[in-house]
Scaffold this active site. Structure first.
Site, short mmCIF file in Angstrom:
data_model
loop_
_atom_site.label_atom_id
_atom_site.label_comp_id
_atom_site.label_asym_id
_atom_site.label_seq_id
_atom_site.Cartn_x
_atom_site.Cartn_y
_atom_site.Cartn_z
N ARG A 159 54.99 93.20 -20.96
CA ARG A 159 55.07 92.16 -21.97
C ARG A 159 56.45 91.50 -21.90
O ARG A 159 57.42 92.12 -21.46
CB ARG A 159 54.87 92.75 -23.37
N LYS A 183 55.28 99.18 -27.25
CA LYS A 183 55.06 99.22 -28.69
C LYS A 183 55.24 100.65 -29.21
O LYS A 183 54.87 101.61 -28.55
CB LYS A 183 53.65 98.71 -29.02
N HIS A 255 52.05 85.76 -21.06
CA HIS A 255 50.87 86.63 -21.06
C HIS A 255 49.96 86.36 -19.87
O HIS A 255 49.16 87.22 -19.48
CB HIS A 255 50.10 86.47 -22.37
N ARG A 258 50.77 88.90 -17.37
CA ARG A 258 50.22 90.21 -17.70
C ARG A 258 48.71 90.26 -17.44
O ARG A 258 48.21 91.22 -16.86
CB ARG A 258 50.51 90.50 -19.18
N HIS A 281 48.57 100.39 -22.70
CA HIS A 281 47.57 100.33 -23.77
C HIS A 281 47.32 101.72 -24.31
O HIS A 281 47.11 102.66 -23.54
CB HIS A 281 46.25 99.75 -23.24
N TYR A 290 39.44 93.48 -19.40
CA TYR A 290 39.72 92.89 -18.09
C TYR A 290 38.57 93.09 -17.11
O TYR A 290 38.41 92.31 -16.18
CB TYR A 290 41.02 93.47 -17.53
#
Length: 318
Positions: A159, A183, A255, A258, A281, A290
């Site tokens: 990111r 995150k 993005h 990514r 993730h 995806y």
């Protein structure tokens, strides 16, 4: 839901039956609602059977996440709203197990259903990405920085906030590995290839010292023209400039890098679990989106290339 010994196992079967009895008699849910719960849990129980899970003590958040991913990618994938309903049922079951002391924790507490109407991520082709990366030329410090930045974005799928948060110490020596903080301050190690390695080496030797001398000293990997850490807005502008110079004719954002990273890996044969780890993730269900991109690509290629893919009238196959 009586099942044989070789099916989901007695403990698992009993827990599901007790839960259905609980929602029927103690919570007073309607017959139709209980039957909907039963159908959802039959799907869940079957998945557990296929994965040799016979006791809820074996289930962690990861198993439930994998189950949700299965609902997206099976031959008859469920819609986002249906997956949200199944997750609600499974979450109710695990909440009940925890409340009854049959499980140490509610493993579904942090899981969220997929967003309804979620759009497929936009990825550009490999050739288009090569054009964007090739649009940055020159040996001046800013050009070397921009080249390293974009090569690393595409090489890692990180990111933009993760890229701007990198420090020099996050580069792991000569092993072409980088430590990314995502995150929740969760860290992961991501490899990168020779193109990013060469661009980073040129930046670190010939560009970053020049930029660092203009500032007050910072461990940040990527620096702005005045020596301060590069901002996310600056990254966006660098990407816009490269996309404009490449003349590929499609919008490109941080993005996009990514999304393209993930899509190109899957098209090249990478498994979803590995891509999930690389992207950081927490749920494989997030990564599964995806796979829909690659399936759509294959379908379009098939309809275009196969001589009997279209109907006699020229339309798409039914």
């Amino acid at each position: 839901m009586a099942r044989g010994k070789g099916d989901v196992g007695q403990l698992l079967d009993r827990a599901i039956r007790n839960f259905l009895r609980y929602v029927s008699f103690e919570r007073g849910l309607s017959h139709n609602t209980v039957e909907a719960y039963r159908r959802d849990l039959e799907v869940y129980a079957l998945w557990c059977t296929e994965h040799s899970i016979t006791d809820f003590g074996q289930i962690t958040e990861r198993e439930v996440s994998d189950f949700l991913g299965h609902l997206v990618t099976r031959q008859d994938p469920l819609s986002a709203s249906s997956i949200a309903r199944v997750l609600s049922t499974v979450r109710g079951l695990h909440r009940y197990l925890h409340a009854e002391g049959l499980a140490e924790e509610d493993v579904t507490l942090e899981l969220s259903p997929p967003k309804r109407g979620r759009k497929l991520p936009k990825a550009i082709s490999i050739d288009q990405m090569a054009s964007v990366l090739g649009a940055i030329t020159g040996d001046e410090p800013i050009a070397l920085r921009d080249k390293a930045l974009l090569e690393l974005l595409y090489a890692t799928g990180a990111r933009v906030s993760e890229i701007t948060g990198l420090t020099v110490d996050d580069l792991a020596g000569e092993d072409n590995l980088i430590r990314v903080t995502g995150k929740g301050n969760k860290q992961r190690i991501v490899p990168y290839g020779s193109f990013a390695h060469d661009a980073l080496s040129a930046y670190l030797v010939r560009s970053r010292p020049v930029l660092a001398a203009r500032g007050r000293g910072t461990p940040s990997l990527f620096l702005g023209s005045r020596g301060a850490p590069l901002s996310r807005q600056s990254v966006w502008l660098i990407i816009q400039d490269a996309a404009e110079k490449s003349q590929i004719g499609v919008p490109v954002s941080p993005h996009t890098f990514r999304h393209s990273f993930a899509t190109h890996l899957l098209q090249g044969g990478a498994d979803v679990r590995s891509v999930q780890e690389l992207l950081g993730h927490s749920s494989v269900a997030t990564t599964q989106i995806y796979t829909l991109v690659t399936v759509d690509t294959l379908r379009d290629m098939y309809v275009t290339a196969h001589p009997r893919a279209r109907s006699a009238g020229g339309g798409k196959p039914h």
